[in-house]
Scaffold this active site. Structure first.
Site, mmCIF file in Angstrom:
data_model
loop_
_atom_site.group_PDB
_atom_site.id
_atom_site.type_symbol
_atom_site.label_atom_id
_atom_site.label_comp_id
_atom_site.label_asym_id
_atom_site.label_seq_id
_atom_site.Cartn_x
_atom_site.Cartn_y
_atom_site.Cartn_z
ATOM 1 N N CYS A 191 51.377 45.787 -15.177
ATOM 2 C CA CYS A 191 52.642 45.601 -14.524
ATOM 3 C C CYS A 191 52.849 47.029 -14.054
ATOM 4 C CB CYS A 191 53.930 45.100 -15.488
ATOM 5 S SG CYS A 191 55.597 45.593 -14.711
ATOM 6 N N THR A 192 53.031 47.147 -12.709
ATOM 7 C CA THR A 192 53.124 48.451 -12.051
ATOM 8 C C THR A 192 54.078 49.624 -12.367
ATOM 9 O OG1 THR A 192 54.195 47.563 -10.116
ATOM 10 C CG2 THR A 192 51.787 47.777 -9.955
ATOM 11 N N HIS A 193 55.182 48.817 -13.081
ATOM 12 C CA HIS A 193 56.224 49.528 -13.752
ATOM 13 C C HIS A 193 55.597 50.422 -14.893
ATOM 14 C CE1 HIS A 193 59.066 47.025 -11.650
ATOM 15 N NE2 HIS A 193 60.068 47.962 -11.887
ATOM 16 N N ASP A 207 57.108 45.662 -4.000
ATOM 17 C CA ASP A 207 57.166 45.290 -5.647
ATOM 18 C C ASP A 207 58.474 44.892 -5.884
ATOM 19 O OD1 ASP A 207 56.677 45.316 -8.209
ATOM 20 O OD2 ASP A 207 57.648 47.359 -8.640
ATOM 21 N N SER A 208 58.968 44.389 -7.200
ATOM 22 C CA SER A 208 60.212 43.998 -7.523
ATOM 23 C C SER A 208 61.252 45.123 -7.361
ATOM 24 C CB SER A 208 60.473 43.049 -8.679
ATOM 25 O OG SER A 208 59.802 44.114 -9.704
ATOM 26 N N THR A 236 52.774 40.754 -11.100
ATOM 27 C CA THR A 236 53.179 39.403 -11.398
ATOM 28 C C THR A 236 53.136 38.759 -9.818
ATOM 29 O OG1 THR A 236 55.003 40.216 -12.652
ATOM 30 C CG2 THR A 236 55.335 38.080 -12.001
ATOM 31 N N TYR A 295 60.817 40.170 -11.321
ATOM 32 C CA TYR A 295 59.851 38.855 -11.150
ATOM 33 C C TYR A 295 59.199 38.249 -12.319
ATOM 34 C CZ TYR A 295 59.568 39.675 -5.760
ATOM 35 O OH TYR A 295 59.857 39.559 -4.562
ATOM 36 N N GLY A 296 59.379 38.962 -13.378
ATOM 37 C CA GLY A 296 58.692 38.589 -14.496
ATOM 38 C C GLY A 296 58.967 37.596 -15.056
ATOM 39 N N CYS A 338 52.405 44.696 -7.240
ATOM 40 C CA CYS A 338 52.886 44.170 -8.321
ATOM 41 C C CYS A 338 52.267 43.014 -9.069
ATOM 42 C CB CYS A 338 54.343 43.403 -7.797
ATOM 43 S SG CYS A 338 55.150 42.147 -8.900
ATOM 44 N N GLU A 389 63.029 50.685 -15.027
ATOM 45 C CA GLU A 389 63.972 50.617 -13.959
ATOM 46 C C GLU A 389 65.257 51.636 -14.204
ATOM 47 O OE1 GLU A 389 64.528 49.442 -10.822
ATOM 48 O OE2 GLU A 389 62.428 48.526 -10.888
HETATM 49 N N1 DGL Z 1 56.168 45.620 -11.176
HETATM 50 C C1 DGL Z 1 56.057 44.127 -11.328
HETATM 51 C C2 DGL Z 1 54.635 43.942 -11.855
HETATM 52 O O1 DGL Z 1 53.799 44.712 -11.636
HETATM 53 C C3 DGL Z 1 57.024 43.190 -11.889
HETATM 54 C C4 DGL Z 1 58.412 43.633 -12.830
HETATM 55 C C5 DGL Z 1 59.385 42.467 -12.811
HETATM 56 O O2 DGL Z 1 60.032 42.463 -11.799
HETATM 57 O O3 DGL Z 1 59.456 41.904 -13.783
HETATM 58 O O4 DGL Z 1 54.299 42.854 -12.497
#
Ligand code: DGL
Length: 231
Positions: free
Chosen positions: A181-183, A6-7, A71, A38-39, A69, A146
């Site tokens: 988004c996994t976050h 992931d990012s 994205t 990444y988004g 992730c 984050e």
């Molecule tokens: N966790 C990531 C996702 O599932 C991206 C978060 C990011 O880096 O913008 O999209």
């Protein structure tokens, strides 16, 4: 060995699921902090970064790699063949779970890039084109997570941001929410209670897929030491 990336911390929710199911599997986890978020990246930038992430993990000995992730998963179809074949994207299994659960419609909260690429809408439509899908960009929640925001640890300031996003989600009239988004899986309980919706976590759905693939590769399940190596 399993690779997961992931990012940042979003993929840890998938890592948790994999470890619960496969205690002895060796795992290498890559958080591409250097290039996060990444988004906000373009499609071309994402293809380059995701290809590099997969190569790094494969070089470390990963036999199968979970793109934890959304994205990054949104560009899976455009990766070079070798990288595509070793990597498992998480949008498809999540879309399937959402299509099964939805009665009135699906809402998706995701990064700017995921919404721009429209991958969730496409996947749900492939399964059932009659289901309305509304995608909402909530890039601001990535920085929140984050920064340490988690279920059970939401500050008042963060709660007001989450309430704003939840209002937009509720206004879609959907009954199923994809945490696209996994976050956001770190805030699953909070978002479920603020929206009153059934939630789908791509991290969890994707983890199920790689768990099955790993079991096929290692039927005895005795291989491995259960260590996690963080890159
Ligand atoms: N966790 C990531 C996702 O599932 C991206 C978060 C990011 O880096 O913008 O999209």
């Amino acid at each position: 060995m399993i690779g997961i990336f992931d990012s940042g911390v979003g993929g840890l929710t998938a890592l948790y699921e994999v470890r619960q199911a496969l205690a002895r599997a060796d795992i290498v986890y890559l958080a591409d902090r250097k290039n996060a978020p990444y988004g906000t990246k373009t499609k071309e930038e994402l293809i380059r970064l995701v290809t590099e992430d997969i190569r790094r993990l494969a070089e470390r000995g990963a036999e199968k790699i979970l793109i934890a992730c959304c994205t990054a998963s949104a560009v899976w179809g455009e990766l070079p063949t070798r990288e595509r074949e070793i990597a498992i994207p998480i949008i498809r299994p999540a879309a399937r779970a959402a299509a099964e659960s939805a009665r009135r419609g699906v809402a998706v909260i995701a990064t700017e890039a995921t919404v721009r690429l429209g991958a969730f809408s496409r996947e749900v439509a492939r399964i059932n084109p009659a289901i309305p899908v509304n995608e909402i960009a909530a890039q601001e929640l990535v920085a929140l997570v984050e920064g340490g925001c988690r279920d059970g640890r939401v500050s008042e300031k963060d709660l007001s941001v989450l309430c704003g996003v939840s209002d937009k989600i509720r206004n879609t009239g959907a009954d199923t929410l994809i945490l696209g988004c996994t976050h956001f899986s770190h805030l699953e309980r909070t978002l479920a209670s603020l929206t009153g919706m059934q939630t789908v976590s791509p991290a969890r759905e994707g983890a199920r897929v790689i768990i099955e693939e790993y079991k096929k590769l290692h039927p005895s399940r005795r291989s491995g030491t259960g260590r996690v190596h963080y890159l």
